[in-house]
Motif scaffolding. Sequence first.
Motif, PDB file in Angstrom:
ATOM      1  N   THR A 219       0.823  -1.207   0.000  1.00 37.74           N
ATOM      2  CA  THR A 219       0.000   0.000   0.000  1.00 37.74           C
ATOM      3  C   THR A 219       0.856   1.255   0.000  1.00 37.74           C
ATOM      4  OG1 THR A 219      -1.763  -1.120   1.192  1.00 37.74           O
ATOM      5  CG2 THR A 219      -1.771   1.268   1.260  1.00 37.74           C
ATOM      6  N   VAL A 220       1.883   1.268   0.839  1.00 38.90           N
ATOM      7  CA  VAL A 220       2.644   2.511   0.993  1.00 38.90           C
ATOM      8  C   VAL A 220       3.827   2.622   0.055  1.00 38.90           C
ATOM      9  CG1 VAL A 220       1.961   2.753   3.387  1.00 38.90           C
ATOM     10  CG2 VAL A 220       4.096   1.590   2.849  1.00 38.90           C
TER      11      VAL A 220
ATOM     12  N   ALA B 157       2.518  10.330   2.199  1.00 38.77           N
ATOM     13  CA  ALA B 157       2.652   9.827   3.571  1.00 38.77           C
ATOM     14  C   ALA B 157       4.035  10.140   4.120  1.00 38.77           C
ATOM     15  CB  ALA B 157       2.403   8.324   3.624  1.00 38.77           C
TER      16      ALA B 157
ATOM     17  N   THR C 227      -5.719   4.760   1.581  1.00 38.88           N
ATOM     18  CA  THR C 227      -4.833   3.889   2.349  1.00 38.88           C
ATOM     19  C   THR C 227      -5.596   2.686   2.886  1.00 38.88           C
ATOM     20  OG1 THR C 227      -3.416   5.734   2.986  1.00 38.88           O
ATOM     21  CG2 THR C 227      -3.314   3.768   4.359  1.00 38.88           C
TER      22      THR C 227
ATOM     23  N   SER D  44      -2.800   4.319  10.794  1.00 35.26           N
ATOM     24  CA  SER D  44      -3.463   3.348   9.925  1.00 35.26           C
ATOM     25  C   SER D  44      -3.032   1.959  10.353  1.00 35.26           C
ATOM     26  CB  SER D  44      -3.089   3.579   8.458  1.00 35.26           C
ATOM     27  OG  SER D  44      -3.719   2.626   7.623  1.00 35.26           O
TER      28      SER D  44
END
Length: 203
Positions: free
Chosen positions: A18-19, A72, A108, A167
Motif C-alpha cells: 500500500t505505501v 505519507a 490507504t 493506519s
Amino acid sequence: MIGITGGVFVVVMAILLTVVVIRAKAESGFPEARLALVLPRTMLDARYELTKDLSDTLGRKLEKDSTDVWDAKVTHFVVARYSPGGDPTKGALSITGFYGRFKNADETRTMALKRDGEADGVAVDVPPRDVTPAGSPVRISCEVLIRKRPTLTLTYPVCAWADGNTSALLANMTFGAMNADLDLKSAARTTLRVRSETVKPLG
C-alpha cells in the motif's frame, strides 16, 4: 506456528504494497501530527497478550521502504501478534500499522485490504465493505479471507482503519476446531476497540 507466521506476513505485505508506491514527493497539505500507534502489553480486557513484536525488524524495513511515498510521512511502523491468554496455539490477533502524517486516509484503508486479498495463498471469501460502527470517529472496512496451507485452512476477518495520523490492518485468527467470528460488524467493533487501545496522543 505456520498459521500465526503466515497471518503476520499477509498483513505486513498488505501495508508494504500500500505505501511503497513511488511517486513524486509533495510537501504541502499534511495534517498535524497528533497521534501515535502503540502496542500495549494486553488488549481487549486483557484477553489477548502480546506474544510477538516485530516492529524492530519488519517494522524497520517497512519504514525504510516508505521514505519516497508522496502522500505519507511515516514516523514508525508497528508489527505485532497478540494471542488469547498468551497462548500462540489458540490464535492470533495480528496488527500491522504505522503512524505519522498522511493525506489520503480512504485510499490507504481501501488499498490495504485490496492488497491483502491479493497475497499469495489467499482467497477473498467476503469482499471488503464499509462496516463502520455507529459513532465511530473513523471509517472501518472489513473483509473475510481464506488462507490455505497443506495441513491448515483458515477463514478469518481482516479490518482496516486510517485517519490522518494512524493506519492499521487487524487480522483475527482462531486455530483449532473453530474459526474466528466472521461477523464483519462484530469484527469492526473489535477493531474500533483495538484502535482505542493502541492510538494515543503524541507526547
